[in-house]
Design a protein around this motif. Structure first.
Motif, PDB file in Angstrom:
ATOM      1  N   LEU A 138      39.473  41.089  35.276  1.00 10.56           N
ATOM      2  CA  LEU A 138      40.077  41.261  33.955  1.00 10.56           C
ATOM      3  C   LEU A 138      41.595  41.376  34.079  1.00 10.56           C
ATOM      4  CD1 LEU A 138      37.647  43.895  32.390  1.00 10.56           C
ATOM      5  CD2 LEU A 138      37.587  41.415  32.150  1.00 10.56           C
ATOM      6  N   VAL A 139      42.313  40.863  33.084  1.00  8.77           N
ATOM      7  CA  VAL A 139      43.771  41.046  33.004  1.00  8.77           C
ATOM      8  C   VAL A 139      44.089  41.595  31.615  1.00  8.77           C
ATOM      9  CG1 VAL A 139      44.416  39.325  34.714  1.00  8.77           C
ATOM     10  CG2 VAL A 139      44.022  38.597  32.365  1.00  8.77           C
ATOM     11  N   ILE A 140      45.064  42.492  31.575  1.00  6.12           N
ATOM     12  CA  ILE A 140      45.421  43.149  30.317  1.00  6.12           C
ATOM     13  C   ILE A 140      46.920  42.967  30.076  1.00  6.12           C
ATOM     14  CG2 ILE A 140      45.551  45.345  29.087  1.00  6.12           C
ATOM     15  CD1 ILE A 140      43.120  46.260  30.634  1.00  6.12           C
ATOM     16  N   ILE A 186      49.445  47.395  21.819  1.00  9.98           N
ATOM     17  CA  ILE A 186      48.263  46.569  21.601  1.00  9.98           C
ATOM     18  C   ILE A 186      47.856  45.944  22.932  1.00  9.98           C
ATOM     19  CG2 ILE A 186      47.372  44.535  20.416  1.00  9.98           C
ATOM     20  CD1 ILE A 186      49.342  45.103  18.176  1.00  9.98           C
ATOM     21  N   GLU A 187      46.553  46.014  23.259  1.00  9.25           N
ATOM     22  CA  GLU A 187      46.030  45.429  24.492  1.00  9.25           C
ATOM     23  C   GLU A 187      45.401  44.076  24.206  1.00  9.25           C
ATOM     24  OE1 GLU A 187      43.304  47.989  26.428  1.00  9.25           O
ATOM     25  OE2 GLU A 187      44.778  49.540  26.901  1.00  9.25           O
ATOM     26  N   VAL A 188      45.857  43.051  24.935  1.00  7.87           N
ATOM     27  CA  VAL A 188      45.249  41.720  24.860  1.00  7.87           C
ATOM     28  C   VAL A 188      44.542  41.489  26.193  1.00  7.87           C
ATOM     29  CG1 VAL A 188      45.623  39.265  24.545  1.00  7.87           C
ATOM     30  CG2 VAL A 188      47.046  40.918  23.300  1.00  7.87           C
ATOM     31  N   THR A 189      43.237  41.284  26.145  1.00  4.31           N
ATOM     32  CA  THR A 189      42.426  41.170  27.362  1.00  4.31           C
ATOM     33  C   THR A 189      42.141  39.709  27.695  1.00  4.31           C
ATOM     34  OG1 THR A 189      41.377  43.275  26.874  1.00  4.31           O
ATOM     35  CG2 THR A 189      40.295  41.884  28.495  1.00  4.31           C
ATOM     36  N   GLY A 190      42.273  39.372  28.967  1.00  2.00           N
ATOM     37  CA  GLY A 190      41.964  38.024  29.439  1.00  2.00           C
ATOM     38  C   GLY A 190      41.152  38.077  30.727  1.00  2.00           C
ATOM     39  N   THR A 191      40.973  36.900  31.307  1.00  2.00           N
ATOM     40  CA  THR A 191      40.137  36.779  32.507  1.00  2.00           C
ATOM     41  C   THR A 191      40.795  35.838  33.499  1.00  2.00           C
ATOM     42  OG1 THR A 191      38.171  37.050  31.127  1.00  2.00           O
ATOM     43  CG2 THR A 191      37.820  36.211  33.345  1.00  2.00           C
ATOM     44  N   VAL A 192      40.585  36.119  34.803  1.00  3.76           N
ATOM     45  CA  VAL A 192      41.031  35.204  35.854  1.00  3.76           C
ATOM     46  C   VAL A 192      40.049  34.029  35.899  1.00  3.76           C
ATOM     47  CG1 VAL A 192      41.474  34.909  38.315  1.00  3.76           C
ATOM     48  CG2 VAL A 192      42.081  37.064  37.189  1.00  3.76           C
ATOM     49  N   LEU A 193      40.575  32.823  35.617  1.00  4.33           N
ATOM     50  CA  LEU A 193      39.717  31.639  35.584  1.00  4.33           C
ATOM     51  C   LEU A 193      39.578  30.982  36.955  1.00  4.33           C
ATOM     52  CD1 LEU A 193      41.010  29.972  32.292  1.00  4.33           C
ATOM     53  CD2 LEU A 193      39.041  31.491  32.580  1.00  4.33           C
ATOM     54  N   ILE A 233      45.902  43.752  36.392  1.00  7.00           N
ATOM     55  CA  ILE A 233      44.649  43.102  36.811  1.00  7.00           C
ATOM     56  C   ILE A 233      43.672  44.185  37.224  1.00  7.00           C
ATOM     57  CG2 ILE A 233      45.611  42.688  39.130  1.00  7.00           C
ATOM     58  CD1 ILE A 233      43.692  40.265  39.297  1.00  7.00           C
ATOM     59  N   TRP A 234      42.450  44.107  36.694  1.00  6.20           N
ATOM     60  CA  TRP A 234      41.409  45.122  36.902  1.00  6.20           C
ATOM     61  C   TRP A 234      40.167  44.460  37.484  1.00  6.20           C
ATOM     62  CZ3 TRP A 234      41.653  50.359  34.893  1.00  6.20           C
ATOM     63  CH2 TRP A 234      42.884  50.662  34.301  1.00  6.20           C
ATOM     64  N   ARG A 235      39.394  45.210  38.284  1.00 12.19           N
ATOM     65  CA  ARG A 235      38.129  44.721  38.856  1.00 12.19           C
ATOM     66  C   ARG A 235      36.961  45.363  38.100  1.00 12.19           C
ATOM     67  NH1 ARG A 235      37.190  42.921  43.799  1.00 12.19           N
ATOM     68  NH2 ARG A 235      38.979  41.653  43.183  1.00 12.19           N
ATOM     69  N   PRO A 236      36.196  44.562  37.341  1.00  9.73           N
ATOM     70  CA  PRO A 236      35.050  45.145  36.625  1.00  9.73           C
ATOM     71  C   PRO A 236      33.876  45.362  37.582  1.00  9.73           C
ATOM     72  CG  PRO A 236      35.168  42.783  36.222  1.00  9.73           C
ATOM     73  CD  PRO A 236      36.357  43.126  37.075  1.00  9.73           C
TER      74      PRO A 236
END
Length: 573
Positions: free
Chosen positions: A132-134, A47-54, A81-84
């Motif tokens: 984005l962080v997963i 299961i992927e839980v997606t978040g964000t760098v605040l 960590i991904w770059r959108p």
């Protein structure tokens, strides 16, 4: 049971085999999407839980994420960590969205709604707010069936069916297979690979990737070359590589520059990173597909500024990783930026016309040593250097004069002097602030033809405050040297201050027959040298029209002097 290798080895009916493979793949997907199977927890998709760098703290060393304990985050867990990226295609105008993995993070302090993370290893990009962080969590294990019969899926709403349409991704896959009915192998391979590029982390990405590879092997079995397939005995590559690239050596300032690269079939995309030399950060530009294996991007003209830009190119893979194929961030490629050719403004020629009249009396208004001169001029003014101006005009010179002995001691009348002349004048600018003026004149005296000229030196620009030094010779009239200061400090009130040293108007001796009693009645001798002081003040009625008045005082001795006056009007366009 269906065995792909057995089907592939059967040989010639490629299109039918592809249809069978596609149908079986679809049945497998539908079964996995809708039916309950007896799989263990390790076989279930995570299961992927997606978040964000605040936010970034401690100069980017610590990252604040919106992943917390309430979402399953735990201390020590690893997240990606991904770059959108979201860019507008320069040709089609379509907005393209994607993301690229730049590394992994380890969670430190975990609170209910936020956590602090630090990088593990080297990140390919500097983290930024909005990345984005997963967090990948293992799927919950299905409830083991009782001995008596099948077990219902946990938490499944009552009455919900097991149809494949309940899974949106399965619906997309089903639609794709429906469109591929009757398609050839190459079309199917491209469709599968395009889906993997678009959704590299999708549930069915791996099976479609393997299916595309199987179809490539089928092409080989039928005797058709598979694009960029490894030679026999060659090790299978896992990273994309560069096929061809011709780097430009120079570009023009402000002109968009297109860069294109050819990569092998392991590349699912490409990114061009560019920066102006001296800058710390690169700007990523997603390269669009320009044909099979070709990728291109255009650097906007506003980024092409002298003297150099730096760039490198990365190939992206199906798993989201990227590999530099042209240059690297620490040692990029460079392109010289040439200055854009400047379009010179057309040379503006200023035309002008002027009329000047001047009266000077050297002997207390007695009428025996005076001069009246009127001069008209037409000119064209060019640039500051080279031929600066050409002028032509006419003049009327009338006066009387003679030697001081003849006029003041013998009380003889002054000798008439007259010259009507035309002239041609040119000014050459050797520098914006220095020029030379030459004049040639020819005219008629009372008793014949005469000529003369001027040579002048201008210090400063004629459109600004400047100083003119020079001299004049007029045959039968005399010599004159002068200094003239033109003040253009006040644009509406031009001022001229001039001094002259001259023996005009009777600057040469002339024989005159005596009177009946044998005594001369007018002076025949050469006039003495005198001096003049002139002040002229103008007023600019319009940008091109100026009127001016002048006063002067001149004399040859302290007892042989008088006033003068005059005026001028000029217009330029």
């Amino acid at each position: 049971m269906f065995d792909p290798e057995t089907v592939l080895n059967r040989g010639s009916t490629g299109a039918r085999l592809v249809a069978v493979l596609a149908a079986l793949c679809f049945l497998g997907i539908a079964t996995g999407a809708g039916a309950q199977t007896k799989t263990s927890a390790s076989d279930a998709a995570p299961i992927e839980v997606t978040g964000t760098v605040l936010a970034l703290e401690e100069e980017g060393e610590e990252l604040i994420l919106d992943l917390g304990g309430s979402q399953g985050a735990t201390e020590g867990a690893t997240v990606e960590i991904w770059r959108p990226l979201k860019l507008k295609h320069p040709v089609t105008g379509k907005v393209i969205s994607d993301r690229f993995r730049i590394g992994t993070l380890a969670l430190g302090q975990v609170r209910p709604s936020m956590s602090i993370a630090t990088a593990t290893g080297t990140l390919t990009r500097t983290p930024e707010k909005g990345d984005l962080v997963i967090l990948r969590k293992a799927a919950p294990a299905p409830t083991k069936p009782d001995a008596g019969g099948p077990t219902e899926a946990p938490d499944k709403p009552s009455g919900q069916g097991d149809a494949p349409g309940a899974d949106p991704e399965a619906v997309v896959i089903a639609t794709m297979f429906d469109k591929l009915k009757g398609a050839d192998l190459v079309t199917r391979i491209k469709a599968y690979e395009d889906y993997v590029r678009e959704k590299p982390n999708g549930r069915y990405a791996r099976v479609l990737y393997e299916e595309a590879a199987s179809l490539r092997r089928l092409l080989e079995a039928e005797g058709k070359p598979s694009a960029k397939a490894p030679a026999k005995g060659q090790r299978t590559r896992t990273e994309p590589s560069l096929v061809s690239f011709k780097p430009p050596t120079a570009a023009v300032e402000g002109t968009p520059l297109e860069l294109a690269v050819e990569l092998d079939d392991l590349a699912t995309g490409a990114i061009l990173h560019v920066r102006t030399r001296g800058k710390q950060t690169y700007t990523p530009l997603v390269m669009a597909s320009a044909g099979l294996g070709y990728w291109a991007a255009t650097v906007p003209g506003d980024r092409l500024v002298p003297s150099e830009i730096e760039y490198f190119i990365e190939a992206t893979m199906a798993n989201g990783d990227a590999k530099a194929v042209v240059g690297v961030p620490g040692s990029p490629e460079r392109i010289q930026i040439q200055d854009a050719p400047k379009i010179a403004k057309p040379e503006k020629r200023i035309a002008s016309a002027m009329l000047l009249t001047d009266f000077a009396d050297y002997n207390g208004l007695k009428g025996n040593d005076r001069v009246w001169q009127t001069e008209g001029t037409f000119g064209l003014r060019y640039g500051d250097t080279g031929v600066r101006a050409l002028r032509s005009g006419f003049g009327v010179y009338r006066g009387v004069g003679g030697s001081l002995n003849d006029l003041d001691t013998l009380n003889l009348s002054g000798r008439p002097v007259g010259l009507t002349y035309g002239y041609l004048e040119t000014e050459v600018g050797f520098h914006r602030l220095f020029g030379v003026i030459g004049r040639v004149a020819i005219g008629l005296l009372d008793d014949g033809i005469s000529g003369g000229g001027q040579i002048l030196f201008r210090i400063g620009n004629d459109r600004e405050t400047n100083l003119v030094l020079g001299g004049e010779l007029l045959g039968g009239v005399g010599l004159r040297g002068f200094t003239q200061l033109e003040l253009n400090t006040f644009k509406r009130v031009p001022i001229l201050v001039r001094t002259e040293v001259t023996n005009q108007p009777a600057g040469s001796s002339r024989f005159r027959p005596p009177s009946e009693n044998g005594q001369p009645t007018e002076s025949t001798q050469e006039g003495e040298v005198g001096a003049r002081g002139i002040v002229q003040v103008g007023y600019r009625l319009t940008p091109g029209l100026v009127v001016a008045a002048r006063v002067s005082f001149q004399g040859r001795t302290i007892n042989h002097a008088g006033p003068g006056f005059g005026g001028a009007v000029g217009y330029e366009w």
